[in-house]
Scaffold this active site. Structure first.
Site, PDB file in Angstrom:
ATOM      1  N   SER A 107     -40.761  54.226 -48.635  1.00  0.00           N
ATOM      2  CA  SER A 107     -41.091  55.128 -49.415  1.00  0.00           C
ATOM      3  C   SER A 107     -39.697  56.006 -50.005  1.00  0.00           C
ATOM      4  O   SER A 107     -39.058  55.317 -50.602  1.00  0.00           O
ATOM      5  CB  SER A 107     -42.059  56.223 -48.648  1.00  0.00           C
ATOM      6  OG  SER A 107     -42.735  57.107 -49.866  1.00  0.00           O
ATOM      7  N   ASP A 165     -51.970  51.639 -52.359  1.00  0.00           N
ATOM      8  CA  ASP A 165     -51.050  52.708 -52.130  1.00  0.00           C
ATOM      9  C   ASP A 165     -51.432  53.585 -53.162  1.00  0.00           C
ATOM     10  O   ASP A 165     -50.993  53.484 -54.311  1.00  0.00           O
ATOM     11  CB  ASP A 165     -49.714  52.444 -52.088  1.00  0.00           C
ATOM     12  CG  ASP A 165     -48.931  53.436 -51.453  1.00  0.00           C
ATOM     13  OD1 ASP A 165     -48.994  54.536 -51.579  1.00  0.00           O
ATOM     14  OD2 ASP A 165     -47.671  52.787 -50.960  1.00  0.00           O
ATOM     15  N   HIS A 192     -50.298  53.241 -47.850  1.00  0.00           N
ATOM     16  CA  HIS A 192     -48.929  53.678 -47.843  1.00  0.00           C
ATOM     17  C   HIS A 192     -48.577  53.652 -46.479  1.00  0.00           C
ATOM     18  O   HIS A 192     -48.512  54.657 -45.688  1.00  0.00           O
ATOM     19  CB  HIS A 192     -48.820  55.047 -48.339  1.00  0.00           C
ATOM     20  CG  HIS A 192     -47.384  55.481 -48.472  1.00  0.00           C
ATOM     21  ND1 HIS A 192     -46.770  55.076 -49.434  1.00  0.00           N
ATOM     22  CD2 HIS A 192     -46.720  56.661 -47.951  1.00  0.00           C
ATOM     23  CE1 HIS A 192     -45.498  55.869 -49.633  1.00  0.00           C
ATOM     24  NE2 HIS A 192     -45.609  56.905 -48.527  1.00  0.00           N
TER      25      HIS A 192
END
Length: 227
Positions: A107, A165, A192
């Site tokens: 991320s 996601d 995610h």
């Protein structure tokens, strides 16, 4: 080095509101899948995230902020703060805890790792890494960060994209991959998180094997480890 190392060593860069300890917990399945091939060393971001609540990780951290103490991946921040300190922290970890062969970012950590790749590809000696694995990555939308993406990034990368996601949508991860020369893209059906099921394990190992001398790749630039 006097003796050859057996494992590839990766420096792990966590997501926003995570930290070194939480990242290790959330990559447990991946570390198990790559056991005997990879050593993952996690690094905490230098910036505490203010205003944590009971649902937050203990000691939540961030690599940079798009607003005063806040972060949104798609925000075109006029005055992003904290990136230089984070780049310095990564450089210090590579120097003091290394040698490392590559980066594993998740991320916001993947976005930071992509910036490190850009600097390494330009010859910045602070970042001696040969490759990166970027999970749920994205390119920063801050105009002040646009220089990282002005030319193709010639460093091998594996981009891991979750079809479901909802935090970092697949479009954002694909857009980041387009900034690299010959990126490898791995998709998975989940959201995610860092996937580590059998299909993903094979893809990770296929990519990482490129950096093992046993595969005939011993002389790749900056590749310091052997398997």
């Amino acid at each position: 080095m006097s003796e050859r190392r057996r494992l590839l060593r990766l420096l792990g860069l966590h997501g926003y509101r995570q930290n070194e300890r939480r990242f290790r917990e959330r990559t447990g399945a991946l570390r198990k899948a790559l056991r005997g091939r990879v050593e993952l060393v996690a690094l905490s971001a230098p910036h505490p995230v203010p205003g944590g609540d009971g649902d937050s990780d203990d000691d939540p951290r961030g690599w940079w902020f798009s607003g005063p103490g806040t972060f949104e991946a798609q925000e075109e921040a006029a005055a992003p703060a904290g990136l230089e300190e984070s780049l310095a922290a990564v450089a210090a970890a590579l120097a003091e805890r290394g040698p490392f062969d590559g980066l594993l970012g998740f991320s916001q950590g993947a976005a930071l790792a992509a910036m490190v790749c850009a600097l390494q590809a330009r010859g910045d000696p602070r970042f001696p890494v040969a490759f990166a694995v970027l999970v749920a990555g994205f390119a920063s939308c801050a105009p002040a960060h646009s220089h990282f993406y002005q030319q193709p990034i010639a460093l091998p990368t594996l981009h891991v994209v979750g079809d479901a996601d909802a935090v970092i949508t697949p479009r954002l991860s694909y857009e980041l991959a387009q900034h690299f020369v010959e990126p490898v893209v791995l998709t998975h059906p989940g959201g995610h998180f860092v996937p580590a099921a059998a299909p993903q394990k094979k893809a990770y190992l296929d990519f990482l094997d490129r950096f093992c001398p046993a595969q005939g790749q011993a002389d790749l630039p900056q590749a310091s480890a052997v398997c």
